[in-house]
Write a protein that holds these residues in place. Structure first.
Motif, short mmCIF file in Angstrom:
data_model
loop_
_atom_site.label_atom_id
_atom_site.label_comp_id
_atom_site.label_asym_id
_atom_site.label_seq_id
_atom_site.Cartn_x
_atom_site.Cartn_y
_atom_site.Cartn_z
N ARG A 249 -14.12 6.88 -13.89
CA ARG A 249 -12.85 6.93 -14.63
C ARG A 249 -13.05 6.57 -16.09
NH1 ARG A 249 -8.27 9.45 -14.14
NH2 ARG A 249 -8.38 9.04 -11.88
N ALA A 250 -13.91 5.58 -16.37
CA ALA A 250 -14.18 5.20 -17.75
C ALA A 250 -14.83 6.34 -18.51
CB ALA A 250 -15.07 3.96 -17.80
N THR B 191 -14.97 6.56 -9.19
CA THR B 191 -15.07 5.12 -9.22
C THR B 191 -14.53 4.63 -10.57
OG1 THR B 191 -17.26 5.18 -10.21
CG2 THR B 191 -17.14 5.18 -7.79
N ALA B 192 -14.52 3.31 -10.77
CA ALA B 192 -14.10 2.77 -12.07
C ALA B 192 -15.03 3.29 -13.18
CB ALA B 192 -14.10 1.25 -12.03
#
Length: 340
Positions: free
Chosen positions: A99-100, A95-96
């Motif tokens: 990824r972060a 997910t975002a």
């Protein structure tokens, strides 16, 4: 509409015990699980593998080299509940938020540090209080500490640029340069200057060299692994500006004035030693960090600001009044001038 049994349960919860404490511990417990979930996803390599593209559980197990596919699948479901991965037709992807955690090195390092030695201190406090061996986090986790310290970089950067503008240095020194962010900031603020970064930790020195290379500053700076005091009398000294950022608390109290005096000798007359440090205050963050330092080998502790100012005077420098540079954080800057 809530069922009567549910309403009775809520009322019973509200009436029993300390409601505020129960809500707080529930909230904090969930945050602790979330932090450790992300850290485990990094340690096991799950997120890094998925950063290369979606994968089924069987493929992920093969790439991680684990025979425990069922356990891995359960862990992936935890990561999905925590918002780090998602499943689509049997394949997992980031997910975002996931990824972060992979791409933002400060987020990654913070998970590694706070799920690691920062909270490990309290899990292992009993043996320490019983007289057991002191911790070695500062020695063994130097790279992670340097990466987490990047959180302070915007605040230190501002005071550095102001100091560089006032001093107009030709040569700068960053003592305990960590990832090299502040050394790079000084050189960028003084385009005609040359600099030296010194750190005792090999991993931190590598990070500093990488930072200088990434910013095109390699030709104007050198990174040395060792003690800045060894620069005295060398070809690289003296310096117009010396930075001691988030380092002084690693030095035993009895050795601080001798260190500051040695750094003062590295300055040109009228040169400035800028000390930036987390200070001892009643704040939880400050108290925790002070305890972590005191639990290390080497008699470390956070400095009291007034005591630090007196130590700078004892080293033959003329300190300006300290100032807080990070809102809500006990981070202070104290510039001190070598008399002409």
């Amino acid at each position: 509409m809530a069922r009567p049994s549910t309403v009775r349960g809520v009322l019973a919860f509200l009436r029993a015990g300390d409601l505020r404490a129960r809500l707080r511990v529930t909230r904090d417990g969930r945050a602790a699980v979330r932090l450790n979930t992300g850290a485990a996803a990094l340690r096991t390599g799950v997120l890094d593998v998925l950063a290369g593209g979606p994968a089924a559980t069987s493929e992920l197990a093969r790439r991680l080299g684990t025979p425990e596919e069922d356990l891995l699948a359960a862990f992936q479901r935890v990561l999905a509940a925590g918002g780090l991965v998602r499943e689509d037709r049997g394949r997992w992807s980031l997910t975002a938020g996931g990824r972060a955690l992979v791409d933002d090195d400060l987020v990654r390092a913070s998970h590694e540090a706070f799920a690691g030695f920062h909270t490990g201190l309290y899990r292992e406090l009993g043996p320490l209080l019983a007289g057991g061996p002191r911790r070695r986090d500062v020695v063994e986790e130097g790279g992670v500490i340097a990466r987490v310290s990047a959180a302070f970089e915007p605040f230190v950067d501002q005071v550095l640029r102001e100091t560089v503008a006032a001093v107009a240095p030709r040569r700068v020194l960053d003592v305990g340069c960590g990832a090299g962010l502040q050394l790079a900031a000084m050189l960028e603020a003084a385009p005609g200057a040359e600099g030296v970064g010194v750190d005792t930790d090999a991993d931190a020195a590598v990070l500093a060299e990488r930072t200088l290379a990434d910013r095109g500053l390699t030709g104007r700076a050198r990174v040395r692994r060792g003690d800045a005091r060894d620069l005295a009398g060398g070809a690289e000294a003296p310096f117009d500006l010396v930075l001691l950022a988030n380092v002084v608390y690693y030095v035993p109290v009895g050795e601080r004035v001798p260190l500051l005096r040695s750094l003062a000798r590295l300055l040109t007359p009228g040169g400035v030693l800028l000390v930036v440090t987390t200070a001892a205050t009643p704040q939880l963050t400050s108290r925790h960090f002070d305890l972590l330092l005191r639990a290390q080998e080497g008699a470390m502790e956070l400095p009291d600001v007034d005591v630090l100012v007196g130590q700078l005077r004892g080293a033959g420098l003329e300190p300006a009044p300290p100032r807080r540079i990070a809102p809500g954080m006990p981070l202070v800057a104290v510039p001190a001038v070598r008399p002409t």
